[in-house]
Design an enzyme around this catalytic site. Sequence first.
Site, PDB file in Angstrom:
ATOM      1  N   LYS A 188      40.530  15.903-126.484  1.00 49.41           N
ATOM      2  CA  LYS A 188      41.363  15.615-127.665  1.00 49.41           C
ATOM      3  C   LYS A 188      40.713  16.138-128.936  1.00 49.41           C
ATOM      4  CE  LYS A 188      38.732  12.060-129.283  1.00 49.41           C
ATOM      5  NZ  LYS A 188      38.295  11.783-130.675  1.00 49.41           N
ATOM      6  N   THR A 245      43.070  11.312-133.828  1.00 53.66           N
ATOM      7  CA  THR A 245      42.147  12.403-134.137  1.00 53.66           C
ATOM      8  C   THR A 245      42.872  13.600-134.740  1.00 53.66           C
ATOM      9  OG1 THR A 245      40.799  11.686-132.262  1.00 53.66           O
ATOM     10  CG2 THR A 245      40.270  13.818-133.195  1.00 53.66           C
TER      11      THR A 245
END
Length: 328
Positions: A188, A245
């Site tokens: 990610k 994120t």
Amino acid sequence: MKIAVIGDGGWGTANAILLVANGHDVTLWGAFPDYIEEMRRTRRNEKFLKGVELPSGLNLTADRAEAVRDAEIVVFAPPSKYFASVVEGFRGFVDDRHLVVSLTKGLCERTNKRMTQLAQEILGIKDVVALAGPTHAEEVGRGIPTAIVAACPDDAKAKRVQEVWSGPNFRVYTSSDPVGVEIGGAVKNVIAIAVGCSDGMGFGDNTRAALITRGLAEMKRFVLAYGGKPETLSGLAGIGDLIVTCTSVHSRNHYVGERLGRGEKIAGILGSMQMVAEGVWNSKVVHDLAIKLGVEMPICDLVYAVCYEDFDARKAAAAIMSRSLKSE
């Protein structure tokens, strides 16, 4: 409980603060005695967790033996690039008497191994717990509510972490799939750089949503090839961590991508940062491992090219849009 947190970066410090608030006896270890002394004097970690006061009950040390003395739980939180060397320094101090937890998101550059694998091999222990989810240190350190996943093949260890970490503002779920949780936590960050590039080039919400969605598809293919469960990525350690994120002002990986998208070079960006951006390091590991595993990861491949081959971010955007058409 008596708990040692190894690594005085933002995430290690935020966890130490959280655990003190939960009523535990916590010692935070850092590698540099001068900085530990500064933290002890100011009750702040201005370098890595700006503006957050350290609780009076939090012990601080640069001495390894003192850090883990009588500890029941040992928590490792250094950046992935330094994880192996930090854990190596605690060989002989930590063993199967301790419940060992990894907070680090990433893969080892040398071995392509997950952090829990490294800790188990270096320390000669079984079943390290991986703790991951949508949890920026800047918010956890201030007591802002969130949820996270404790993953371990040993359900009793995962549940023990769940009980120790859970509190009014921190909800912990358990999982038996550390592979999915750890791979999700590594990949990610790479996707977040791609989203940052998009935002830096002035693209919009549609582009961001498309990159997050197709990035999740890459993560699931990678987890399956690595031996984890793709369904794990439908949870907090997958889509949850990916969203935060890719969209948060606290995301260092998004910040790096944004500057790349504006035309800056990676060396200059990293040279200006005190904090680490795991996605830069992990884009190379993910790229190399994806080739080895035969996994198609076009977004991650282009992030690697931008970070390591001086490929222009705008050309990367054109490349991703001109790929051959296919079904979803």
